[in-house]
Design an enzyme around this catalytic site. Structure first.
Site, PDB file in Angstrom:
ATOM      1  N   SER A   1     -81.712   8.918  34.281  1.00  0.00           N
ATOM      2  CA  SER A   1     -81.379  10.348  34.279  1.00  0.00           C
ATOM      3  C   SER A   1     -82.575  11.065  34.895  1.00  0.00           C
ATOM      4  CB  SER A   1     -81.184  10.835  32.837  1.00  0.00           C
ATOM      5  OG  SER A   1     -81.100  12.237  32.788  1.00  0.00           O
TER       6      SER A   1
ATOM      7  N   TYR B   1     -83.645  12.042  23.796  1.00  0.00           N
ATOM      8  CA  TYR B   1     -82.915  11.468  24.940  1.00  0.00           C
ATOM      9  C   TYR B   1     -83.864  11.193  26.107  1.00  0.00           C
ATOM     10  CZ  TYR B   1     -79.611  11.268  28.821  1.00  0.00           C
ATOM     11  OH  TYR B   1     -78.909  10.877  29.934  1.00  0.00           O
TER      12      TYR B   1
HETATM   13  P1  NAP Z   1     -69.725   9.540  28.092  1.00  0.00           P
HETATM   14  O1  NAP Z   1     -68.646  10.201  28.853  1.00  0.00           O
HETATM   15  O2  NAP Z   1     -70.068  10.028  26.720  1.00  0.00           O
HETATM   16  O3  NAP Z   1     -69.371   7.957  27.993  1.00  0.00           O
HETATM   17  C1  NAP Z   1     -70.259   7.108  27.331  1.00  0.00           C
HETATM   18  C2  NAP Z   1     -69.700   5.685  27.373  1.00  0.00           C
HETATM   19  O4  NAP Z   1     -70.643   4.839  26.695  1.00  0.00           O
HETATM   20  C3  NAP Z   1     -68.380   5.538  26.629  1.00  0.00           C
HETATM   21  O5  NAP Z   1     -67.622   4.507  27.223  1.00  0.00           O
HETATM   22  C4  NAP Z   1     -68.818   5.115  25.217  1.00  0.00           C
HETATM   23  O6  NAP Z   1     -67.763   4.421  24.586  1.00  0.00           O
HETATM   24  C5  NAP Z   1     -70.006   4.208  25.568  1.00  0.00           C
HETATM   25  N1  NAP Z   1     -70.984   4.100  24.519  1.00  0.00           N
HETATM   26  C6  NAP Z   1     -71.661   5.096  23.875  1.00  0.00           C
HETATM   27  N2  NAP Z   1     -72.478   4.598  22.945  1.00  0.00           N
HETATM   28  C7  NAP Z   1     -72.329   3.251  23.001  1.00  0.00           C
HETATM   29  C8  NAP Z   1     -72.888   2.162  22.286  1.00  0.00           C
HETATM   30  N3  NAP Z   1     -73.771   2.365  21.294  1.00  0.00           N
HETATM   31  N4  NAP Z   1     -72.510   0.902  22.606  1.00  0.00           N
HETATM   32  C9  NAP Z   1     -71.603   0.678  23.584  1.00  0.00           C
HETATM   33  N5  NAP Z   1     -71.033   1.664  24.294  1.00  0.00           N
HETATM   34  C10 NAP Z   1     -71.375   2.923  24.005  1.00  0.00           C
HETATM   35  O7  NAP Z   1     -71.118   9.538  28.912  1.00  0.00           O
HETATM   36  P2  NAP Z   1     -71.396   9.641  30.494  1.00  0.00           P
HETATM   37  O8  NAP Z   1     -71.642  11.055  30.824  1.00  0.00           O
HETATM   38  O9  NAP Z   1     -70.362   8.885  31.237  1.00  0.00           O
HETATM   39  O10 NAP Z   1     -72.831   8.917  30.564  1.00  0.00           O
HETATM   40  C11 NAP Z   1     -72.980   7.594  31.042  1.00  0.00           C
HETATM   41  C12 NAP Z   1     -74.436   7.330  31.324  1.00  0.00           C
HETATM   42  O11 NAP Z   1     -74.936   8.266  32.267  1.00  0.00           O
HETATM   43  C13 NAP Z   1     -75.360   7.449  30.085  1.00  0.00           C
HETATM   44  O12 NAP Z   1     -76.336   6.427  30.119  1.00  0.00           O
HETATM   45  C14 NAP Z   1     -76.031   8.794  30.264  1.00  0.00           C
HETATM   46  O13 NAP Z   1     -77.293   8.849  29.659  1.00  0.00           O
HETATM   47  C15 NAP Z   1     -76.134   8.860  31.780  1.00  0.00           C
HETATM   48  N6  NAP Z   1     -76.232  10.238  32.258  1.00  0.00           N
HETATM   49  C16 NAP Z   1     -75.250  11.145  31.969  1.00  0.00           C
HETATM   50  C17 NAP Z   1     -75.396  12.471  32.406  1.00  0.00           C
HETATM   51  C18 NAP Z   1     -74.352  13.529  32.106  1.00  0.00           C
HETATM   52  O14 NAP Z   1     -74.647  14.722  32.279  1.00  0.00           O
HETATM   53  N7  NAP Z   1     -73.145  13.165  31.694  1.00  0.00           N
HETATM   54  C19 NAP Z   1     -76.541  12.841  33.123  1.00  0.00           C
HETATM   55  C20 NAP Z   1     -77.513  11.881  33.399  1.00  0.00           C
HETATM   56  C21 NAP Z   1     -77.343  10.578  32.955  1.00  0.00           C
HETATM   57  P3  NAP Z   1     -67.689   4.251  22.960  1.00  0.00           P
HETATM   58  O15 NAP Z   1     -67.986   5.602  22.380  1.00  0.00           O
HETATM   59  O16 NAP Z   1     -66.323   3.738  22.688  1.00  0.00           O
HETATM   60  O17 NAP Z   1     -68.713   3.225  22.628  1.00  0.00           O
END
Ligand code: NAP
Length: 270
Positions: free
Chosen positions: A147, A160
């Site tokens: 990130s 985070y």
């Molecule tokens: P999201 O929509 O909340 O999806 C998160 C995914 O991870 C879901 O499939 C969730 O499924 C799974 N997950 C969460 N906790 C978990 C655990 N303990 N074990 C296994 N699976 C788990 O999030 P996203 O926005 O797609 O983010 C994905 C990645 O991108 C993350 O690493 C995040 O830090 C990074 N990121 C996101 C953003 C943003 O603004 N969205 C910005 C920068 C970086 P379950 O809940 O069923 O486990």
């Protein structure tokens, strides 16, 4: 190995595992790999959501495996079942992540611990399951979703941000260890992305949240073009460069940007 004819990206038939593949960025990554002919292992905690995600990939070869990435033993079992079903894992996308937004004063020790266990140790656990096999075969690629908060301390997201700094340090060190082995590791640093992460998008309007498929495209490019590090949007690389090269200027700018939140926090303690 040269890609087969009609397989411009060289990804057809590859075995890919995406953690956090049930929704958001991870689902888009799984979808893109499936469209390019890869066999995809999808990992997350919620079995029903995984089934729905894999089901929507239609003709693709998929396998779902439930695991909390914070648990080394659950990750071991899940990856073994994917290996049995699809074959040796050739590409790993460490995407599963847990967000936490709060001032440090309002963040429990348990929130710090859980965020490190999911975001950092989750990446370590999954990588440990594939690294030996990749090194023995002399090829493989790991993509770690970090990130911009892993490059610049994000105020009001300290738990985070620290977990993503850990991912960055781990990945940079690993990249050097792997140089020349045929196995590579990449970082992708998104700014805000339009998903349900951390209970929904932040209230901030800028930078405008990216659609998750743009992040997925960067993950594909990381593997296909061996890109070691990408910022999304690209100008965020300049923000990081300013922090490193002109710290006083950066400090003034970030304090100004969070002036309202800082004032509200300080008012509570007057
Ligand atoms: P999201 O929509 O909340 O999806 C998160 C995914 O991870 C879901 O499939 C969730 O499924 C799974 N997950 C969460 N906790 C978990 C655990 N303990 N074990 C296994 N699976 C788990 O999030 P996203 O926005 O797609 O983010 C994905 C990645 O991108 C993350 O690493 C995040 O830090 C990074 N990121 C996101 C953003 C943003 O603004 N969205 C910005 C920068 C970086 P379950 O809940 O069923 O486990």
């Amino acid at each position: 190995m040269a890609p087969a004819e009609g397989d411009r990206d060289g990804l057809a038939g590859k075995v890919v595992v995406v953690t956090g593949a049930s929704r958001g960025i991870g689902f888009e990554v799984a979808r893109r790999f499936a469209e390019l002919g890869a066999s995809v292992g999808l990992v997350a905690r919620d079995h029903t959501a995984l089934e729905a995600a894999a089901g929507s990939l239609h003709d693709a070869t998929t396998h779902i495996a439930v695991a909390d990435v914070a648990s080394a033993s659950q990750v071991r079992t899940a990856f073994a079942s994917i290996d049995d079903a699809l074959g040796p894992i050739e590409i790993l996308v460490n995407n599963a992540g847990h967000g936490h937004r709060a001032a440090v004063i309002d963040t429990d020790i348990e929130d710090f611990r859980r965020t490190i266990e999911v975001n950092y140790l989750g990446t370590v656990h999954a990588t440990a399951q594939v690294l030996g096999g990749m090194l023995r075969r002399g090829e493989g690629h790991i993509v770690n979703l970090a990130s911009i908060a892993g490059r610049i301390g994000a105020p009001f997201e300290a738990a985070y941000s620290a977990s993503k700094f850990a991912v960055v340090g781990y990945t940079e060190a690993l990249a050097v260890e792997l140089a020349g082995t045929g196995v590579s590791v990449s970082l992708v640093h998104p700014g805000p992305v339009a998903t349900d992460f951390a209970g929904g998008p932040s209230a901030r309007k800028r930078p405008k949240p990216l659609p998750p498929d743009e992040v997925a495209a960067a993950v594909i490019a990381a593997v296909r073009d061996e890109r070691d590090e990408q910022y999304l949007p690209r100008w965020l690389r300049a923000a990081h460069a300013v922090r490193v090269l002109v710290p006083p200027w950066y400090r003034r700018a970030i304090r100004r940007r969070f002036a309202a939140e800082r004032q509200a926090l300080h008012d509570r303690f007057e």
